[in-house]
Scaffold this active site. Structure first.
Site, PDB file in Angstrom:
ATOM      1  N   HIS A 134      -6.657  -6.053   1.409  1.00  0.00           N
ATOM      2  CA  HIS A 134      -5.790  -4.885   1.356  1.00  0.00           C
ATOM      3  C   HIS A 134      -5.841  -4.300  -0.045  1.00  0.00           C
ATOM      4  CE1 HIS A 134      -4.058  -4.642   5.334  1.00  0.00           C
ATOM      5  NE2 HIS A 134      -3.799  -5.935   5.333  1.00  0.00           N
TER       6      HIS A 134
ATOM      7  N   ASP B  73      -5.895   2.282  -1.750  1.00  0.00           N
ATOM      8  CA  ASP B  73      -6.064   2.917  -0.446  1.00  0.00           C
ATOM      9  C   ASP B  73      -6.305   4.419  -0.547  1.00  0.00           C
ATOM     10  OD1 ASP B  73      -5.814   0.606   0.974  1.00  0.00           O
ATOM     11  OD2 ASP B  73      -3.802   0.988   1.715  1.00  0.00           O
TER      12      ASP B  73
END
Length: 363
Positions: free
Chosen positions: A128, A158
Site C-alpha cells: 500500500h 497513491d
C-alpha cells in the site's frame, strides 16, 4: 465539453490511484466506461459505487466468461486508453494483456498503475501507499525530530505518485501518438512517481543543504518559521515565512523585534526562536491570528478541517471545495479557459447511463 472531449477510456475498476485517474480523465472531458464484476456494477448503478467512482458509467462484465471477454475486447478495440491497476500479469492471464490489446488496437495507450511497477524483485508483491514511499526516502522525511515517521495519509504515494504520473503518462502518450500513429504501454509505479516528487530534497541533500535527520531541515518542521503552531483555542495556524521579507512581515505582525531574536538561519538557536514564536501565538485564537495575518505577506493561514474548508472566503471564491448539503467535496482542477471540463463529484453531473455511453462509442 472538456479538453479531452472525444477521448475514450476503458477503465478496469480497482482501488486508489487508478480510479482517481479515471475520475480525473472524466473531469477533463474524456468518455470513460468502467468495467466491474456484474454484482458490483449493479450495486454501483443503484448508487452504491466504490470510492472514487464518480462520473463514469459502469458496465458489469464477467471477464472469466466468453461473453464477458468478448465485450471487454470490443471496448478495447474502440478505446483510446486502457486504464488498469491490477498486479502485473492479471490481465495477461485473462488474454487482455498489452500484446493482445495492442494487436487488437495498435493506437491504444495501455496504462498500468501499480505500487512497485511491472518489473523488479517486488513487482508481484502486495503493498500500500506507505510501503511504496518507505523505499524511496519519502516517508522518512515526514515527522518531527526524534520521533517516528508520520504517514502523510495516502496522498503522496497513491495519488501524487500514482494517479498524477499515470495521467501525465496518458496525456504524453496521446500527444506522441499524433505523430507516430501508435499506442504504447505506460508503466506508472507509485514507487517511481513519489521518488520523482522528492527531486528537490535529493538535490538539496547532494549539495549539503538537507540532512537525513528528520525534522531538522528548513521545510520539514526543523525551522521555527516553517511549522504549525497551537493557538489559544487549541486550534492551529500554519507559518511558512521562508523568504526574509515574509519573515520580517511575520515578526512585525506578531509583535516581535528581529533585533531581540536569534538570526533566522542560525540553526543552533532554532529551538530558542521556536519557543519565542510559540509563546506569542498561544496568546490569540486561530481565527484571531487568521484575521490579523491572513491577508498580509506573513505567510500565515489557519489550519482548516474538511468541514471548515468550504467556508473560507478564498476557497469559496475559487470553488476549490464545494458542498452537497452537509458534505464537502473537491472542486475541479485544473481550470481551462475555453474548454472547461465537468466536476464529476457534483451530484448534478452524474454519469450518463452506460447504454448511452456505449451508443456514443458505436457499440
Amino acid at each position: 465539453m472538456g479538453p479531452l472531449n472525444g477521448i475514450r477510456v476503458v477503465e478496469f475498476t480497482g482501488i486508489g490511484p487508478a480510479p482517481m485517474a479515471g475520475m480525473l480523465l472524466a473531469d477533463l472531458g474524456a468518455s470513460v466506461i468502467r468495467l466491474d464484476r456484474p454484482q458490483a456494477a449493479e450495486s454501483a448503478q443503484a448508487g452504491n459505487g466504490p470510492q472514487l467512482s464518480a462520473g463514469r458509467p459502469v458496465l458489469g462484465v464477467d471477464l472469466k466468461s466468453v461473453e464477458g471477454l468478448r465485450t471487454a475486447r470490443e471496448l478495447v478495440g474502440a478505446a483510446d486508453v486502457l486504464l488498469e491497476g491490477f498486479r502485473p500479469g492479471v490481465l495477461e492471464r485473462l488474454g487482455l494483456g498489452p500484446k493482445e490489446c495492442l494487436e487488437l488496437n495498435p493506437k491504444l495507450v495501455f496504462t498500468r498503475v501499480t505500487g512497485w511497477g511491472q518489473d523488479g524483485p517486488l513487482a508481484h508483491r502486495s503493498g500500500h501507499d506507505m510501503n511504496y514511499i518507505s523505499l524511496n526516502g519519502a516517508l522518512h522525511g515526514f515527522g518531527r525530530r526524534g520521533q517516528a515517521p508520520v504517514p502523510p495519509v495516502n496522498i503522496v504515494g497513491d495519488f501524487a505518485g500514482g494517479t498524477m504520473f499515470a495521467v501525465t503518462g496518458i496525456l504524453s502518450a496521446l500527444v506522441e501518438r499524433q505523430s507516430s500513429g501508435r499506442g504504447q504501454v505506460v508503466d506508472a509505479a507509485m514507487l517511481d512517481g513519489s521518488a520523482f516528487l522528492m527531486s528537490m530534497m535529493y538535490e538539496d541533500r547532494a549539495r549539503g543543504a538537507w540532512s537525513d535527520e528528520r525534522g531538522t531541515n528548513y521545510i520539514d518542521t526543523g525551522a521555527p518559521w516553517y511549522d504549525v503552531y497551537e493557538c489559544a483555542d487549541g486550534r492551529y495556524v500554519s507559518v511558512a515565512c521562508i523568504e526574509p521579507q515574509f519573515y520580517a512581515a511575520f515578526l512585525e505582525g506578531i509583535g516581535l523585534d528581529a533585533a531581540d531574536l536569534p538570526d533566522q538561519w542560525d540553526r543552533t538557536r532554532w529551538p530558542e526562536l521556536r519557543e519565542r514564536i510559540a509563546a506569542v501565538l498561544r496568546n490569540r485564537t486561530r481565527d484571531e491570528w487568521a484575521d490579523l495575518l491572513g491577508d498580509t505577506e506573513a505567510c500565515v493561514q489557519p489550519v482548516l478541517s474538511m468541514a471548515e474548508a468550504p467556508e473560507h472566503p478564498h476557497v469559496r471564491a475559487r470553488g476549490s471545495v464545494l458542498r452537497d448539503g452537509d458534505n464537502p467535496y473537491p472542486g475541479p482542477a485544473p481550470r481551462f479557459e475555453r474548454t472547461p471540463g465537468r466536476n464529476t463529484r457534483d451530484p448534478e453531473h452524474a454519469a450518463e447511463p452506460v447504454e448511452e455511453a456505449l451508443r456514443e462509442w458505436g457499440l
